[in-house]
Design a protein around this motif. Structure first.
Motif, PDB file in Angstrom:
ATOM      1  N   PRO A 134       0.789  -1.240   0.000  1.00 33.51           N
ATOM      2  CA  PRO A 134       0.000   0.000   0.000  1.00 33.51           C
ATOM      3  C   PRO A 134       0.822   1.291   0.000  1.00 33.51           C
ATOM      4  CG  PRO A 134      -0.854  -1.530   1.633  1.00 33.51           C
ATOM      5  CD  PRO A 134       0.403  -2.142   1.099  1.00 33.51           C
ATOM      6  N   ASP A 135       1.868   1.379   0.830  1.00 33.25           N
ATOM      7  CA  ASP A 135       2.625   2.634   0.895  1.00 33.25           C
ATOM      8  C   ASP A 135       3.340   2.922  -0.415  1.00 33.25           C
ATOM      9  OD1 ASP A 135       1.821   3.064   3.428  1.00 33.25           O
ATOM     10  OD2 ASP A 135       3.593   2.167   4.362  1.00 33.25           O
ATOM     11  N   ARG A 136       3.935   1.866  -0.973  1.00 28.08           N
ATOM     12  CA  ARG A 136       4.655   2.033  -2.226  1.00 28.08           C
ATOM     13  C   ARG A 136       3.690   2.405  -3.351  1.00 28.08           C
ATOM     14  NH1 ARG A 136      10.034  -0.733  -3.322  1.00 28.08           N
ATOM     15  NH2 ARG A 136      10.135   0.460  -1.404  1.00 28.08           N
ATOM     16  N   ARG A 137       2.521   1.731  -3.371  1.00 26.30           N
ATOM     17  CA  ARG A 137       1.522   2.037  -4.399  1.00 26.30           C
ATOM     18  C   ARG A 137       1.098   3.490  -4.292  1.00 26.30           C
ATOM     19  NH1 ARG A 137      -2.903  -1.652  -3.475  1.00 26.30           N
ATOM     20  NH2 ARG A 137      -3.426  -0.266  -1.765  1.00 26.30           N
ATOM     21  N   ALA A 138       0.857   3.933  -3.052  1.00 29.81           N
ATOM     22  CA  ALA A 138       0.412   5.314  -2.854  1.00 29.81           C
ATOM     23  C   ALA A 138       1.468   6.298  -3.347  1.00 29.81           C
ATOM     24  CB  ALA A 138       0.124   5.543  -1.378  1.00 29.81           C
ATOM     25  N   LEU A 139       2.715   6.073  -2.967  1.00 25.33           N
ATOM     26  CA  LEU A 139       3.777   7.022  -3.326  1.00 25.33           C
ATOM     27  C   LEU A 139       4.025   7.039  -4.829  1.00 25.33           C
ATOM     28  CD1 LEU A 139       5.950   8.992  -2.429  1.00 25.33           C
ATOM     29  CD2 LEU A 139       7.521   7.077  -2.247  1.00 25.33           C
ATOM     30  N   LEU A 140       4.191   5.837  -5.416  1.00 24.13           N
ATOM     31  CA  LEU A 140       4.545   5.803  -6.836  1.00 24.13           C
ATOM     32  C   LEU A 140       3.407   6.313  -7.712  1.00 24.13           C
ATOM     33  CD1 LEU A 140       6.535   2.466  -7.011  1.00 24.13           C
ATOM     34  CD2 LEU A 140       7.414   4.786  -6.986  1.00 24.13           C
ATOM     35  N   SER A 141       2.158   5.973  -7.347  1.00 22.12           N
ATOM     36  CA  SER A 141       1.066   6.458  -8.192  1.00 22.12           C
ATOM     37  C   SER A 141       0.887   7.960  -8.000  1.00 22.12           C
ATOM     38  CB  SER A 141      -0.227   5.694  -7.910  1.00 22.12           C
ATOM     39  OG  SER A 141      -0.632   5.902  -6.589  1.00 22.12           O
ATOM     40  N   ALA A 142       1.165   8.466  -6.788  1.00 25.26           N
ATOM     41  CA  ALA A 142       1.089   9.920  -6.590  1.00 25.26           C
ATOM     42  C   ALA A 142       2.112  10.610  -7.484  1.00 25.26           C
ATOM     43  CB  ALA A 142       1.339  10.275  -5.131  1.00 25.26           C
ATOM     44  N   LEU A 143       3.328  10.054  -7.549  1.00 28.33           N
ATOM     45  CA  LEU A 143       4.361  10.665  -8.388  1.00 28.33           C
ATOM     46  C   LEU A 143       3.950  10.619  -9.858  1.00 28.33           C
ATOM     47  CD1 LEU A 143       7.487   9.249  -6.563  1.00 28.33           C
ATOM     48  CD2 LEU A 143       6.822  11.654  -6.682  1.00 28.33           C
ATOM     49  N   PHE A 144       3.407   9.473 -10.291  1.00 27.53           N
ATOM     50  CA  PHE A 144       2.969   9.404 -11.689  1.00 27.53           C
ATOM     51  C   PHE A 144       1.840  10.407 -11.944  1.00 27.53           C
ATOM     52  CE2 PHE A 144       0.335   7.806 -15.161  1.00 27.53           C
ATOM     53  CZ  PHE A 144       1.287   7.829 -16.157  1.00 27.53           C
ATOM     54  N   GLY A 145       0.907  10.522 -10.966  1.00 25.46           N
ATOM     55  CA  GLY A 145      -0.184  11.484 -11.100  1.00 25.46           C
ATOM     56  C   GLY A 145       0.333  12.901 -11.274  1.00 25.46           C
ATOM     57  N   ILE A 146       1.384  13.232 -10.514  1.00 25.74           N
ATOM     58  CA  ILE A 146       1.971  14.576 -10.628  1.00 25.74           C
ATOM     59  C   ILE A 146       2.564  14.779 -12.025  1.00 25.74           C
ATOM     60  CG2 ILE A 146       3.802  16.085  -9.767  1.00 25.74           C
ATOM     61  CD1 ILE A 146       3.342  14.768  -6.991  1.00 25.74           C
ATOM     62  N   PHE A 147       3.351  13.797 -12.481  1.00 24.95           N
ATOM     63  CA  PHE A 147       3.943  13.906 -13.827  1.00 24.95           C
ATOM     64  C   PHE A 147       2.852  14.019 -14.888  1.00 24.95           C
ATOM     65  CE2 PHE A 147       7.788  11.441 -12.100  1.00 24.95           C
ATOM     66  CZ  PHE A 147       8.469  12.616 -11.840  1.00 24.95           C
ATOM     67  N   ALA A 148       1.794  13.213 -14.737  1.00 28.57           N
ATOM     68  CA  ALA A 148       0.722  13.220 -15.739  1.00 28.57           C
ATOM     69  C   ALA A 148       0.058  14.588 -15.791  1.00 28.57           C
ATOM     70  CB  ALA A 148      -0.304  12.138 -15.418  1.00 28.57           C
ATOM     71  N   PHE A 149      -0.204  15.169 -14.620  1.00 31.54           N
ATOM     72  CA  PHE A 149      -0.908  16.458 -14.628  1.00 31.54           C
ATOM     73  C   PHE A 149      -0.021  17.565 -15.194  1.00 31.54           C
ATOM     74  CE2 PHE A 149      -2.962  20.269 -13.032  1.00 31.54           C
ATOM     75  CZ  PHE A 149      -4.279  19.992 -13.336  1.00 31.54           C
ATOM     76  N   ILE A 150       1.286  17.506 -14.896  1.00 32.81           N
ATOM     77  CA  ILE A 150       2.216  18.492 -15.474  1.00 32.81           C
ATOM     78  C   ILE A 150       2.212  18.373 -17.000  1.00 32.81           C
ATOM     79  CG2 ILE A 150       4.664  19.144 -15.655  1.00 32.81           C
ATOM     80  CD1 ILE A 150       5.054  18.198 -12.833  1.00 32.81           C
ATOM     81  N   ASP A 151       2.004  17.138 -17.470  1.00 32.59           N
ATOM     82  CA  ASP A 151       2.065  16.875 -18.906  1.00 32.59           C
ATOM     83  C   ASP A 151       0.856  17.461 -19.648  1.00 32.59           C
ATOM     84  OD1 ASP A 151       3.671  15.666 -20.893  1.00 32.59           O
ATOM     85  OD2 ASP A 151       2.188  14.078 -21.120  1.00 32.59           O
ATOM     86  N   VAL A 152      -0.272  17.629 -18.926  1.00 32.67           N
ATOM     87  CA  VAL A 152      -1.509  18.033 -19.602  1.00 32.67           C
ATOM     88  C   VAL A 152      -1.352  19.333 -20.408  1.00 32.67           C
ATOM     89  CG1 VAL A 152      -3.906  18.729 -19.221  1.00 32.67           C
ATOM     90  CG2 VAL A 152      -3.000  16.728 -18.075  1.00 32.67           C
ATOM     91  N   PRO A 153      -0.849  20.429 -19.821  1.00 30.04           N
ATOM     92  CA  PRO A 153      -0.699  21.635 -20.646  1.00 30.04           C
ATOM     93  C   PRO A 153       0.254  21.436 -21.823  1.00 30.04           C
ATOM     94  CG  PRO A 153       0.128  22.000 -18.402  1.00 30.04           C
ATOM     95  CD  PRO A 153      -0.490  20.659 -18.415  1.00 30.04           C
ATOM     96  N   LEU A 154       1.279  20.587 -21.640  1.00 29.22           N
ATOM     97  CA  LEU A 154       2.222  20.342 -22.745  1.00 29.22           C
ATOM     98  C   LEU A 154       1.536  19.568 -23.872  1.00 29.22           C
ATOM     99  CD1 LEU A 154       5.271  19.448 -20.505  1.00 29.22           C
ATOM    100  CD2 LEU A 154       5.129  21.418 -22.001  1.00 29.22           C
ATOM    101  N   VAL A 155       0.690  18.603 -23.492  1.00 30.38           N
ATOM    102  CA  VAL A 155      -0.058  17.852 -24.515  1.00 30.38           C
ATOM    103  C   VAL A 155      -0.947  18.818 -25.295  1.00 30.38           C
ATOM    104  CG1 VAL A 155      -1.871  16.148 -24.861  1.00 30.38           C
ATOM    105  CG2 VAL A 155      -0.018  15.654 -23.295  1.00 30.38           C
ATOM    106  N   PHE A 156      -1.709  19.640 -24.569  1.00 31.36           N
ATOM    107  CA  PHE A 156      -2.614  20.580 -25.240  1.00 31.36           C
ATOM    108  C   PHE A 156      -1.822  21.543 -26.125  1.00 31.36           C
ATOM    109  CE2 PHE A 156      -7.031  20.327 -23.549  1.00 31.36           C
ATOM    110  CZ  PHE A 156      -6.859  19.162 -22.840  1.00 31.36           C
ATOM    111  N   GLY A 157      -0.703  22.053 -25.598  1.00 30.16           N
ATOM    112  CA  GLY A 157       0.106  23.004 -26.354  1.00 30.16           C
ATOM    113  C   GLY A 157       0.669  22.388 -27.616  1.00 30.16           C
ATOM    114  N   SER A 158       1.236  21.176 -27.479  1.00 32.15           N
ATOM    115  CA  SER A 158       1.880  20.570 -28.647  1.00 32.15           C
ATOM    116  C   SER A 158       0.859  20.256 -29.725  1.00 32.15           C
ATOM    117  CB  SER A 158       2.625  19.305 -28.242  1.00 32.15           C
ATOM    118  OG  SER A 158       1.728  18.318 -27.826  1.00 32.15           O
TER     119      SER A 158
END
Lengths: 225, 224
Positions: A134-158
């Protein structure tokens, strides 16, 4: 229990009013006729989906910072609810596009971006199913979630930038352009109703996740004992 | 400030490990060659068509190859149980990520350097006049792929189904790189080649944004 039923009743009342308003209060579109009314489901769903993804992003950040399980629960709940709303967007879009544009799907910037957004959060959900601890799942998916959300404006822009080179097939003006004032009000009201539904869904999903979390902790304690 | 000296030492270690066997580079080059060959027998493009679709094919092949190649960078540490030792040896865990992403960028660039002349021959595209601009575009694109790929391979290495998971996480996140690098390369492959500065700028922004994100959150990726 009573509180839940009351909250759900309030949300469904709001949704009912929104449905009534979109069918009977908003005037019929001169060019598109009745089919345009799907706008009142399609556009608020898109806005609500993005709102939910933003909530998930904040929860992910808070999890990485504070390491409290509740932020993980909120993160996954909001991401899944956002995914549900985005799926509604991807389903209602083609239903509208087929009679109006004559095609179900086109790789126009907005459609492509929404599809990539959907894929990103599907990947987030898939990732969560593949980590046991559980702890590892929470941390790693949170990190992926952060990267994914940062990517959203770049996806729209590109994708927006890329369109400059590729003229799309003949497409009618966006339905939101120069919207009738009544239509606009109905649209905003529908969004309000959708936000209420989103809050209700996230809350329910959060409670489920919290129960799962407690269960996992208990199972671990049993194994240790 | 021991970050860069540490990262340099670790980069040396990554390069030594790879150049002892060269198995990663060889396999990746062969993989991309096969993809290029299969593409050309499936579509049989003419010279003009190659100019149009070639860049997209090239970047797709690089992306797929990277999604296979980047699996290795953390799995190797896991198999030998050396990640904790690495973490103990540096004060800032970002040095580990920095070294790995530098090594991955270098590996990707080497495969690209090797494949570009073959691609130009097979697809009848002249690249000599624009080779310095291509180098810039390939560098910025490969750097972006490596930054995101290194971060995500640290995630996927800790999950089940990791071989399949890495592409699932990585490919949608790298859509902007795929689109923009393809367009920049397409402009350079044109009969009258030109530089798309906006695209080059976009690639640089993408790299800076994700490098910052990796710097801010990277240490959590390597938590035990």
């Amino acid at each position: 229990m009573m509180k839940n039923i009351l909250a759900a009743a309030a949300v469904f009342l709001l949704l009912g009013v929104a449905v009534y308003a979109s069918f009977f209060i908003a005037p019929t579109d001169v060019k598109q006729g009745l089919i345009y009314r799907i706008l009142f489901l399609h556009v608020p769903s898109a806005w609500t989906g993005l709102t939910a993804f933003f909530i998930s992003f904040l929860a992910n950040l808070l999890y990485v910072w504070r390491r409290q399980p509740r932020w993980d629960w909120l993160g996954v709940s909001a991401a899944e609810v956002g995914l549900a709303f985005t799926t509604v967007v991807l389903v209602t879009g083609p239903i509208w596009a087929h009679p109006v544009w004559g095609i179900w799907w086109t790789w126009s910037p907005r459609l492509t971006s929404t599809f990539v957004l959907w894929l990103l959060y599907v990947a987030y959900v898939v990732l969560r199913t593949l980590i046991e601890e559980p702890d590892r799942r929470a941390l790693l998916s949170a990190l992926f979630g952060i990267f994914a959300f940062i990517d959203v404006p770049l996806v729209f822009g590109s994708i927006r930038w890329w369109r400059d080179q590729h003229p799309q097939p003949v497409v009618m003006g966006e339905p939101g352009a120069g919207l009738d004032p009544i239509m606009y009000k109905v649209l905003l009201f529908s969004w309000l109703a959708m936000l209420a539904l989103m809050t209700l869904l996230i809350r329910q999903r959060y409670r489920l996740e919290a129960m799962r979390g407690d269960l996992e902790t208990m199972q671990q304690e049993l194994e240790v004992a | 400030m021991s970050l860069f000296p540490n990262a340099l030492v670790l980069l040396g270690k990554e390069l030594r490990t790879e150049f002892r066997s060269r198995e990663l580079l060889t396999t990746t080059v062969v993989f991309i060659l096969i993809v290029m060959f299969m593409f050309s027998i499936t579509f049989q493009p003419t010279s003009d068509e190659s100019r149009q679709i070639g860049p997209g094919l090239l970047w797709l092949a690089f992306l797929f190859a990277a999604s296979l190649m980047l699996q290795h960078c953390f799995l190797r540490e896991q198999h030998n149980d050396t990640l904790s030792a690495l973490r103990l040896s540096v004060s800032d865990p970002f040095a580990i990520l920095l070294a790995k992403l530098a090594a991955n960028t270098l590996f990707l660039l080497l495969t690209e350097l090797f494949l570009l002349p073959i691609f130009a021959l097979m697809y009848n595209v002249s690249v000599v006049r624009v080779v310095h601009w291509l180098a810039l575009a390939f560098f910025l694109g490969s750097l972006g792929i490596s930054i995101v790929g290194t971060a995500l391979s640290a995630i996927s290495a800790q999950a089940r189904m990791r071989e399949l998971l890495l592409p699932v996480l990585m490919l949608p996140l790298l859509t902007p790189i795929l689109i923009v690098s393809t367009e920049v390369t397409k402009a350079l492959f044109d009969r009258a080649p030109y530089v798309r500065w906006q695209g080059i700028g976009f690639l640089a922004v993408f790299d800076v944004v994700f490098l910052t994100a990796l710097w801010l959150f990277g240490e959590y990726l390597l938590e035990e």
